[in-house]
Design a protein around this motif. Structure first.
Motif, PDB file in Angstrom:
ATOM      1  N   LYS A 139      20.802  65.599  68.300  1.00 36.94           N
ATOM      2  CA  LYS A 139      19.936  66.514  69.042  1.00 36.94           C
ATOM      3  C   LYS A 139      19.937  66.165  70.527  1.00 36.94           C
ATOM      4  O   LYS A 139      20.076  67.035  71.399  1.00 36.94           O
ATOM      5  CB  LYS A 139      18.523  66.432  68.477  1.00 36.94           C
ATOM      6  CG  LYS A 139      17.561  67.422  69.102  1.00 36.94           C
ATOM      7  CD  LYS A 139      16.198  67.331  68.431  1.00 36.94           C
ATOM      8  CE  LYS A 139      15.230  68.321  69.079  1.00 36.94           C
ATOM      9  NZ  LYS A 139      13.890  68.241  68.451  1.00 36.94           N
ATOM     10  N   GLU A 140      19.830  64.841  70.851  1.00 44.59           N
ATOM     11  CA  GLU A 140      19.841  64.415  72.244  1.00 44.59           C
ATOM     12  C   GLU A 140      21.187  64.704  72.900  1.00 44.59           C
ATOM     13  O   GLU A 140      21.266  65.143  74.054  1.00 44.59           O
ATOM     14  CB  GLU A 140      19.531  62.924  72.326  1.00 44.59           C
ATOM     15  CG  GLU A 140      18.096  62.573  71.956  1.00 44.59           C
ATOM     16  CD  GLU A 140      17.827  61.087  72.068  1.00 44.59           C
ATOM     17  OE1 GLU A 140      18.767  60.343  72.438  1.00 44.59           O
ATOM     18  OE2 GLU A 140      16.683  60.672  71.787  1.00 44.59           O
ATOM     19  N   ALA A 141      22.289  64.445  72.140  1.00 42.70           N
ATOM     20  CA  ALA A 141      23.625  64.695  72.683  1.00 42.70           C
ATOM     21  C   ALA A 141      23.829  66.171  72.986  1.00 42.70           C
ATOM     22  O   ALA A 141      24.371  66.545  74.035  1.00 42.70           O
ATOM     23  CB  ALA A 141      24.677  64.198  71.700  1.00 42.70           C
ATOM     24  N   ASN A 142      23.377  67.017  72.042  1.00 42.63           N
ATOM     25  CA  ASN A 142      23.517  68.461  72.254  1.00 42.63           C
ATOM     26  C   ASN A 142      22.732  68.917  73.483  1.00 42.63           C
ATOM     27  O   ASN A 142      23.185  69.777  74.253  1.00 42.63           O
ATOM     28  CB  ASN A 142      23.051  69.226  71.032  1.00 42.63           C
ATOM     29  CG  ASN A 142      24.003  69.072  69.854  1.00 42.63           C
ATOM     30  OD1 ASN A 142      25.189  68.800  70.049  1.00 42.63           O
ATOM     31  ND2 ASN A 142      23.487  69.230  68.635  1.00 42.63           N
ATOM     32  N   GLN A 143      21.542  68.323  73.640  1.00 43.10           N
ATOM     33  CA  GLN A 143      20.748  68.684  74.813  1.00 43.10           C
ATOM     34  C   GLN A 143      21.446  68.284  76.105  1.00 43.10           C
ATOM     35  O   GLN A 143      21.481  69.041  77.083  1.00 43.10           O
ATOM     36  CB  GLN A 143      19.374  68.017  74.735  1.00 43.10           C
ATOM     37  CG  GLN A 143      18.469  68.590  73.656  1.00 43.10           C
ATOM     38  CD  GLN A 143      17.181  67.815  73.524  1.00 43.10           C
ATOM     39  OE1 GLN A 143      17.043  66.732  74.111  1.00 43.10           O
ATOM     40  NE2 GLN A 143      16.244  68.363  72.767  1.00 43.10           N
ATOM     41  N   LEU A 144      22.067  67.089  76.114  1.00 41.26           N
ATOM     42  CA  LEU A 144      22.793  66.634  77.297  1.00 41.26           C
ATOM     43  C   LEU A 144      24.008  67.514  77.584  1.00 41.26           C
ATOM     44  O   LEU A 144      24.310  67.855  78.734  1.00 41.26           O
ATOM     45  CB  LEU A 144      23.222  65.187  77.120  1.00 41.26           C
ATOM     46  CG  LEU A 144      22.088  64.142  77.180  1.00 41.26           C
ATOM     47  CD1 LEU A 144      22.603  62.764  76.793  1.00 41.26           C
ATOM     48  CD2 LEU A 144      21.493  64.091  78.578  1.00 41.26           C
TER      49      LEU A 144
END
Length: 788
Positions: A573-578
């Motif tokens: 989720k964090e990677a996708n947001q970045l």
């Protein structure tokens, strides 16, 4: 089942133990008529009812059954046209209201989807008559009194009676007060011949007029109905007669209303009695820790930790009794007062109780057989009237048993062949047992004869047994030992009591060589049994510890994968947001470049502007490096340099601690609670200084040198100082392992090491209690330590 066995094994006394737990007359009748049977279907049905009763007792505290009297005589009188009195109607009302309450109770159990084997079948047989129940409940109270609500006429009559009584009392109160008091023996109002009177002194009998109803024993007092209340008393008497007639009419009417439902009411009382009996058996089971056994139709009896119900709970010794699977005959040998007869009776009585549908005083997983007959020859039945000796009376009983026993019989022989010449008695005993064996009859026999000690080795389907005797205390332990024949302890007991050793040696030379060899063989068997028992206990402790560790590992494994999945989802989720943010930034930069190109026209874009754009794009590429460096996606964090005072996790113990000082190049001294431990640096993980609440800790305690701390420490052969040092380290490891109890084996020897360990344990603040091990686990050669 023959009545003789019920008397011999005291089956009636067991039934008496259940009576206090019953509330209804019908339930007590059920118990009084109870007797063991051999019909496997009915036995299974009875046991299912017992199991249901125990289940209701556990879940709801029992079936709600109040005290109910026997109503069959009342219903018989109704059948022939008689009227019932108020008390009899109240007892029938109790049956009907109990039926209503049971309906509600069982409906609630069904709504909660609680499964039962027989309870619901009995509940379906209850007939609820709501209108009749309501009518009786309204008209008759619990004491059998007809209430004012029974009819309008009765209510009006009773109101008139109360008014008349009040008028009479007010009139009499006026008479006995004031100047008239001197004419009375006592200023009170009383009753004679159901009429209100006052006590008048005999010399003043004419003062008040009226009617004299009675006089005192001395004749000094006359009970006079004054003329002022004669008419009031007459009116009251008429109203009382009217009340009595109305009550009789109501009772007759209610009795007539019961006639159409007499069979249903009688059957309701019968079913309530069944429920009461189920309750009684369940309460008995709870009080004596009894259970419902499984039925083995092949008659493989296996009673685990069987207890005789008639021996007080604080005194009874539990024994494992098995018969029918690996052997059909058990021969128990050994001296008197060791408990042989009790073991015999325990088997027979529990089997009788099981075949009567009662719960048994055994542990879970026990199973019972079903025998067509149970026979017993127990005790001294010498008959003076028949001029029979002890041996003769026993033989008469045995002859009767031999004429009836078959492959579906259980036979109990106590002191088989006793009362005659030992050689002939032993030969008879062997012959009788052989005859029982040829019929495949199930047998348990006790005997004194040494010849029968070898019998269990030479005969198929037969095994020896004995009752354990503690030579140290010179007393029996009442434990049944299957597979070990009993031996005489006369020499050992005599030695301990101080008999000269020379006399004992002379006796040993006199005794038959084979008997001496047999006793030595039995002694060796007992020693081997004790060793095997000790090893079994040790293995059992190790198995329990291993199972605990396995359970912890499985829980930790499951927890790890759950947390890993959560972290992966979070990282994605964090990677996708970045990535999304980087894409947005890139699109914006490209858009700005295009705008600059369009607005610049033929003028070239300035160099510094291009450099700024390149820098922004370069920053986006560093965002990708940031993803790789994100701690969520890393498999392990970079090692931090440790220093004194840091809070660390000791991975080998699964415990948090604080660094005290560094020892050498790769070891640290760590404070773990009240303990200081030396731990390798490779086993330490630095923790964050902020003390966040630990979400979950699954820990398995291990020592630094091995993966497991044993529950037993063996110090035999160790020097004094070495042993005490080892005890100190072992106690620390056991405390970290959260063991509630450990065993320290120090041997007997001179007693110096044992005393040193005792002194150490006395001064250890984490030791709650310690004591020497039981005799069968090492006695004073081992110490059992319990921690706080």
């Amino acid at each position: 089942m023959n009545s003789r066995i019920l008397k011999t094994l005291e089956f009636e006394q067991v039934k008496q133990m259940i009576i206090p737990y019953l509330a209804t007359a019908q339930g007590k009748e059920e118990l009084a008529e109870l007797a063991p049977i051999s019909d496997s279907v009915r036995i299974e049905t009875w046991l299912k009812e017992t199991e249901d009763g125990i289940k209701v007792q556990r879940l709801r505290g029992g079936i709600p059954v109040p005290k109910i009297e026997n109503i069959r005589p009342h219903m018989k009188r109704i059948e022939i046209g008689a009227d019932l009195n108020g008390v009899e109607l109240a007892q029938i009302t109790r049956v009907l209201t109990t039926t209503r309450e049971l309906h509600r109770f069982i409906e609630e159990l069904e709504e909660n989807e609680i499964e039962f084997l027989r309870l619901y079948d009995w509940a379906k047989q209850l007939t609820h008559v709501p209108e009749l129940t309501r009518r009786l409940k309204t008209a008759i109270d619990e004491d059998g009194r007809v209430t004012d609500e029974a009819s309008d006429a009765l209510r009006q009559i009773r109101q008139q009676v109360r008014r008349s009584e009040q008028n009479i009392r007010e009139t009499l109160d006026g008479i006995i007060r004031g100047n008239n008091a001197r004419y009375l023996s006592d200023a009170i109002v009383t009753m004679r011949n159901e009429r209100y009177v006052i006590p008048v002194k005999s010399e003043y009998r004419g003062i008040f007029g009226g009617v004299i109803h009675d006089q005192s024993a001395s004749g000094q007092t006359l009970f006079v109905e004054p003329k002022q209340i004669v008419e009031l008393n007459n009116r009251l008497r008429q109203q009382q007669i009217a009340e009595k007639n109305e009550i009789a009419r109501i009772l007759s009417e209610l009795s007539a209303e019961l006639v159409p439902y007499r069979k249903e009411i009688i059957h309701n009382a019968y079913v309530i009695g069944k429920f009461d009996f189920m309750n009684g058996k369940a309460r008995f089971a709870k009080e004596y820790r009894a259970i419902v056994p499984k039925i083995n139709l092949d008659n493989a009896v296996d009673f685990k930790q069987a207890r005789h119900p008639l021996i007080p709970v604080e005194k009874v010794v539990a024994n494992d009794i098995a018969l029918g699977k690996d052997y059909q005959a058990i021969v128990i040998t050994g001296p008197n007062t060791g408990g042989k007869t009790i073991a015999l009776k325990t088997l027979g009585l529990l089997q009788l109780m099981g075949q009567a549908g009662l719960p048994l005083l055994v542990d879970e997983q026990s199973q019972m057989g079903i025998f067509d007959e149970i026979f017993a020859d127990i005790g001294d039945e010498q008959s003076i009237e028949q001029n029979l000796s002890t041996f003769s009376s026993h033989m008469v009983n045995i002859v009767d048993i031999l004429s009836r026993a078959n492959e579906k019989s259980l036979v109990l022989f106590d002191e088989l062949g006793a009362g005659t010449d030992p050689q002939e008695g032993a030969a008879l005993a062997i012959a009788i047992l052989d005859e029982m064996g040829s019929r495949s009859t199930y047998v348990m026999a006790t005997t004194h004869y040494p010849e029968l000690k070898i019998y269990g080795y030479n005969r198929p389907n037969t095994i020896n047994a004995s009752m354990e005797f503690d030579v140290d205390t010179l007393s029996p332990t009442y434990r049944l030992l299957i597979g070990v024949p009993g031996r005489s302890n006369a020499f050992e007991i005599s030695r301990r009591l101080g008999l000269d050793a020379q006399i004992i040696d002379s006796a040993k030379q006199i005794i038959d060589g084979e008997s001496q060899d047999l006793n030595e063989m039995i002694a060796d068997l007992e020693n081997r049994r004790k060793m095997a028992e000790t090893e079994y206990l040790e293995l059992r402790q190790s198995l329990e510890a291993s199972e605990k560790i396995q359970k912890e590992l499985e829980e930790a494994h499951r927890y790890f994968y759950e947390e890993r999945e959560k972290e992966i989802v979070k990282a994605k989720k964090e990677a996708n947001q970045l990535v999304e943010k980087a894409k947005e930034e890139a699109e914006k930069i490209i858009s700005d470049i295009r705008k600059m190109q369009l607005t610049s026209g033929q003028n070239r874009v300035k160099e510094h502007e291009l450099i700024n754009m390149k820098t922004k794009l370069s920053d986006l590429s560093h965002a990708e490096d940031h993803l790789h460096k994100n701690k969520v996606l890393q498999k392990a964090k970079a090692a931090k340099k440790l220093k004194v005072g840091d809070e660390v996790m000791v991975t080998s113990y699964g415990q948090r601690g604080e660094l005290l000082k560094k020892i050498g190049n790769d070891q640290w001294q760590v404070q773990l609670g009240i303990l200081k431990m030396t731990v390798a640096e490779s086993e330490l993980e630095s923790l964050a200084p902020t003390k966040e609440p630990v979400r979950r800790v699954i820990s398995t305690v291990r020592s630094g040198n091995s993966s497991h701390v044993e529950t037993q420490l063996d110090l035999r052969g160790k020097r004094y100082e070495e042993a005490l040092n080892e005890v100190d380290q072992y106690i620390d490891g056991a405390l970290l392992a959260n063991y509630p109890q450990v065993t320290i084996i120090h041997g007997k020897g001179t007693g110096a090491l044992r005393q040193g360990i005792v002194e150490y344990l006395k001064n250890h603040r984490s030791v709650k209690h310690f004591e020497f091990a039981p005799a069968n686990q090492g006695g004073n050669g081992a110490t059992i330590v319990t921690f706080k």
